[in-house]
Design a protein around this motif. Structure first.
Motif, mmCIF file in Angstrom:
data_model
loop_
_atom_site.group_PDB
_atom_site.id
_atom_site.type_symbol
_atom_site.label_atom_id
_atom_site.label_comp_id
_atom_site.label_asym_id
_atom_site.label_seq_id
_atom_site.Cartn_x
_atom_site.Cartn_y
_atom_site.Cartn_z
ATOM 1 N N THR A 108 0.823 -1.211 0.000
ATOM 2 C CA THR A 108 0.000 0.000 0.000
ATOM 3 C C THR A 108 0.859 1.263 0.000
ATOM 4 O OG1 THR A 108 -1.721 -1.166 1.241
ATOM 5 C CG2 THR A 108 -1.819 1.242 1.231
ATOM 6 N N LYS A 109 0.409 2.261 -0.772
ATOM 7 C CA LYS A 109 1.025 3.591 -0.746
ATOM 8 C C LYS A 109 0.128 4.509 0.093
ATOM 9 C CE LYS A 109 2.853 3.180 -5.471
ATOM 10 N NZ LYS A 109 2.766 3.752 -6.845
ATOM 11 N N PHE A 110 0.766 5.344 0.912
ATOM 12 C CA PHE A 110 0.032 6.209 1.831
ATOM 13 C C PHE A 110 0.254 7.684 1.494
ATOM 14 C CE2 PHE A 110 0.863 2.277 4.067
ATOM 15 C CZ PHE A 110 -0.342 1.989 4.687
ATOM 16 N N PHE A 111 -0.843 8.440 1.554
ATOM 17 C CA PHE A 111 -0.806 9.874 1.290
ATOM 18 C C PHE A 111 -1.664 10.578 2.341
ATOM 19 C CE2 PHE A 111 -0.285 7.464 -2.539
ATOM 20 C CZ PHE A 111 0.753 8.078 -3.219
ATOM 21 N N HIS A 112 -1.275 11.808 2.662
ATOM 22 C CA HIS A 112 -2.077 12.601 3.593
ATOM 23 C C HIS A 112 -2.103 14.044 3.119
ATOM 24 C CE1 HIS A 112 -3.990 13.887 7.298
ATOM 25 N NE2 HIS A 112 -3.159 14.901 7.322
ATOM 26 N N THR A 113 -3.305 14.610 3.012
ATOM 27 C CA THR A 113 -3.447 16.006 2.603
ATOM 28 C C THR A 113 -3.616 16.905 3.815
ATOM 29 O OG1 THR A 113 -4.400 15.459 0.450
ATOM 30 C CG2 THR A 113 -4.834 17.670 1.309
ATOM 31 N N ILE A 114 -2.804 17.950 3.852
ATOM 32 C CA ILE A 114 -2.881 18.990 4.888
ATOM 33 C C ILE A 114 -3.681 20.138 4.289
ATOM 34 C CG2 ILE A 114 -1.536 20.573 6.328
ATOM 35 C CD1 ILE A 114 0.805 18.503 5.949
ATOM 36 N N HIS A 115 -4.902 20.332 4.752
ATOM 37 C CA HIS A 115 -5.821 21.292 4.148
ATOM 38 C C HIS A 115 -5.696 22.695 4.736
ATOM 39 C CE1 HIS A 115 -8.181 18.446 1.687
ATOM 40 N NE2 HIS A 115 -7.883 17.576 2.633
ATOM 41 N N SER A 116 -5.001 22.835 5.854
ATOM 42 C CA SER A 116 -4.824 24.132 6.494
ATOM 43 C C SER A 116 -3.323 24.356 6.670
ATOM 44 C CB SER A 116 -5.552 24.136 7.844
ATOM 45 O OG SER A 116 -5.468 25.406 8.461
ATOM 46 N N THR A 117 -2.936 25.216 7.608
ATOM 47 C CA THR A 117 -1.520 25.303 7.939
ATOM 48 C C THR A 117 -1.127 24.030 8.679
ATOM 49 O OG1 THR A 117 -1.927 26.372 10.073
ATOM 50 C CG2 THR A 117 -1.610 27.811 8.170
ATOM 51 N N ALA A 118 0.131 23.664 8.573
ATOM 52 C CA ALA A 118 0.602 22.450 9.243
ATOM 53 C C ALA A 118 0.430 22.561 10.747
ATOM 54 C CB ALA A 118 2.067 22.207 8.896
ATOM 55 N N GLU A 119 0.683 23.740 11.299
ATOM 56 C CA GLU A 119 0.587 23.910 12.749
ATOM 57 C C GLU A 119 -0.855 23.899 13.238
ATOM 58 O OE1 GLU A 119 2.081 27.962 11.092
ATOM 59 O OE2 GLU A 119 2.182 25.829 10.586
ATOM 60 N N ALA A 120 -1.788 24.406 12.413
ATOM 61 C CA ALA A 120 -3.196 24.394 12.813
ATOM 62 C C ALA A 120 -3.765 22.980 12.764
ATOM 63 C CB ALA A 120 -4.009 25.321 11.910
ATOM 64 N N GLU A 121 -3.336 22.193 11.792
ATOM 65 C CA GLU A 121 -3.865 20.839 11.663
ATOM 66 C C GLU A 121 -3.311 19.900 12.730
ATOM 67 O OE1 GLU A 121 -4.389 17.940 7.928
ATOM 68 O OE2 GLU A 121 -2.436 17.802 8.885
ATOM 69 N N CYS A 122 -2.061 20.106 13.121
ATOM 70 C CA CYS A 122 -1.415 19.178 14.047
ATOM 71 C C CYS A 122 -0.632 19.964 15.102
ATOM 72 C CB CYS A 122 -0.490 18.243 13.258
ATOM 73 S SG CYS A 122 0.251 16.931 14.222
ATOM 74 N N PRO A 123 -1.342 20.584 16.072
ATOM 75 C CA PRO A 123 -0.668 21.479 17.022
ATOM 76 C C PRO A 123 0.077 20.775 18.152
ATOM 77 C CG PRO A 123 -3.017 21.401 17.474
ATOM 78 C CD PRO A 123 -2.804 20.597 16.223
ATOM 79 N N GLY A 124 -0.276 19.561 18.497
ATOM 80 C CA GLY A 124 0.337 18.884 19.639
ATOM 81 C C GLY A 124 1.727 18.359 19.344
ATOM 82 N N PHE A 125 2.610 18.419 20.339
ATOM 83 C CA PHE A 125 4.002 17.997 20.149
ATOM 84 C C PHE A 125 4.108 16.517 19.778
ATOM 85 C CE2 PHE A 125 7.898 16.105 21.896
ATOM 86 C CZ PHE A 125 8.855 16.810 21.179
ATOM 87 N N MET A 126 3.334 15.670 20.457
ATOM 88 C CA MET A 126 3.411 14.230 20.204
ATOM 89 C C MET A 126 2.959 13.890 18.788
ATOM 90 S SD MET A 126 4.725 12.663 22.766
ATOM 91 C CE MET A 126 4.225 10.973 22.477
#
Length: 371
Positions: A108-126
């Motif tokens: 399988t090939k995996f892809f992920h789209t970030i639809h906003s800013t990277a920091e807004a989509e994934c703000p937590g350190f972990m």
């Protein structure tokens, strides 16, 4: 046969969710694709896009409740293993539900789209650390929707292996409500008709738009009529906006609407006053019908609009700046040029077919070449 699965948390009425449905529908038109749209949560037909999924798309929901669900993670992993999906493409907050499957030995090939800013989509350190590891090790190919989104990704993760693929929409169709709207809003009114499409949330900054329109109507002889279309997501904000406009006959809140094409086709201008946008679907829709856009110069908007060419941009997010952009657009001499340039940009770059083609090319690249 290409077996493709797009995974999203839910199909609530947002731009990213709108795009996922459109992209899956477009993929499913190709006879060599088997397309699955996976929603982790249940989708109410009255408040989501679930009814707009093509019959050619295989839709599945895991009915996840709010919060993290280990059960759904395991069920999704087992489903992917049984189906032998070749392309898995996640969106928004669904990536973490692929963690078990990611480390299975599959093709399988995996892809992920970030639809906003990277920091807004994934703000937590972990979560940031986890996603950075996946991107860096090329286990997941990151896709961003604009040049601004790419800059955000590279700044936040310290990586440069993202792929830019713009959002898209199909051509919009008018509904039977169109003649009624023409009579209601264009019949005997000489005001300029402005349309805003966006959920009532802080980031959309409707207060700026309202105050700029009120300033225009205070200063100019010919007035603007503003229609605000979008579901209320922040009740306190909505009450404040209602207070701001309670005596204003030129501003109406219409709530959520399914027939956006009707409104865009009767409007003189489309307005966005957001603090930030990834690549707004509503702006792409405005481009598609040649509705002249007046927007704040933020996020992916500034990658889409060339001032006085495909629309108009305010210089900053102040009321006076947006008022000046509004005035400039309304009194611009060659509006037909703006409309045609916007429609041409849509056909060449923002139609869902162009986005599907770019995604297909990326999916078909060898794993060693990705990123």
């Amino acid at each position: 046969m290409n077996k493709i699965a797009h995974i999203v948390g839910d199909l609530g009425r947002g731009g990213a969710e709108r795009f996922v449905v459109d992209l899956c529908n477009e993929f499913a038109e190709k006879p060599y694709n088997e397309v699955h749209l996976i929603s982790l949560c249940y989708n109410n037909p009255e408040t989501t896009f679930v009814n707009e999924i093509s019959e050619k798309v295989n839709y599945l929901s895991f009915y996840k409740s709010p919060g993290f669900s280990l059960q759904v993670l395991v069920e999704l992993t087992n489903w992917l293993l049984v189906q032998k999906i070749q392309i898995v493409h996640s969106h928004l907050n669904s990536l973490e539900y692929l963690m078990l499957y990611l480390f299975k030995k599959t093709e399988t090939k995996f892809f992920h789209t970030i639809h906003s800013t990277a920091e807004a989509e994934c703000p937590g350190f972990m979560m940031k650390s986890l996603r950075k590891s996946l991107y860096k090790r090329k286990l997941v190919t990151p896709i961003v929707v604009s040049k601004d989104g790419s800059e955000s990704f590279r700044r936040y993760y310290g990586l440069d292996n993202d792929v830019v693929i713009e959002n898209g929409r199909p051509f919009l169709a008018l509904t039977k409500e169109y003649p009624n709207l023409v009579r209601k809003y264009k019949g005997n009114q000489d005001a300029f008709l402005l349309i805003h499409v966006g959920r009532i949330v802080k980031v959309k900054n409707q207060q700026l738009l309202i105050e700029a329109v009120q300033k225009f109507n205070h200063k100019e002889e010919q007035k603007c009529k503003l229609l605000i279309i979008g579901e209320v997501r922040d009740e306190a904000l909505y009450q404040n906006l209602q207070e701001l406009t309670k005596k204003d006959q030129f501003i109406e809140f219409l709530g959520g609407k399914d027939n956006i094409a009707d409104y865009l086709n009767i409007a003189d201008f489309f307005c966005l006053s957001s603090f930030y946008e990834g690549m707004p679907i509503s702006l792409i829709e405005a481009f598609s019908v040649g509705c002249i856009s007046i927007c704040t110069q933020v996020g992916g908007i500034k990658n889409m609009i060339n001032h006085q060419d495909t629309g108009f941009l305010s210089t900053d997010d102040s009321v006076d700046s947006y008022y000046q952009a509004l005035r400039e657009a309304i009194f611009f001499q060659d509006k037909s040029k703006i409309r045609e340039n916007a429609k041409n940009a849509f056909r060449l770059k923002y139609h869902i077919g162009a986005s599907e083609k770019r995604h297909s090319q990326l999916y078909n690249m060898p794993i060693t070449s990705l990123s």
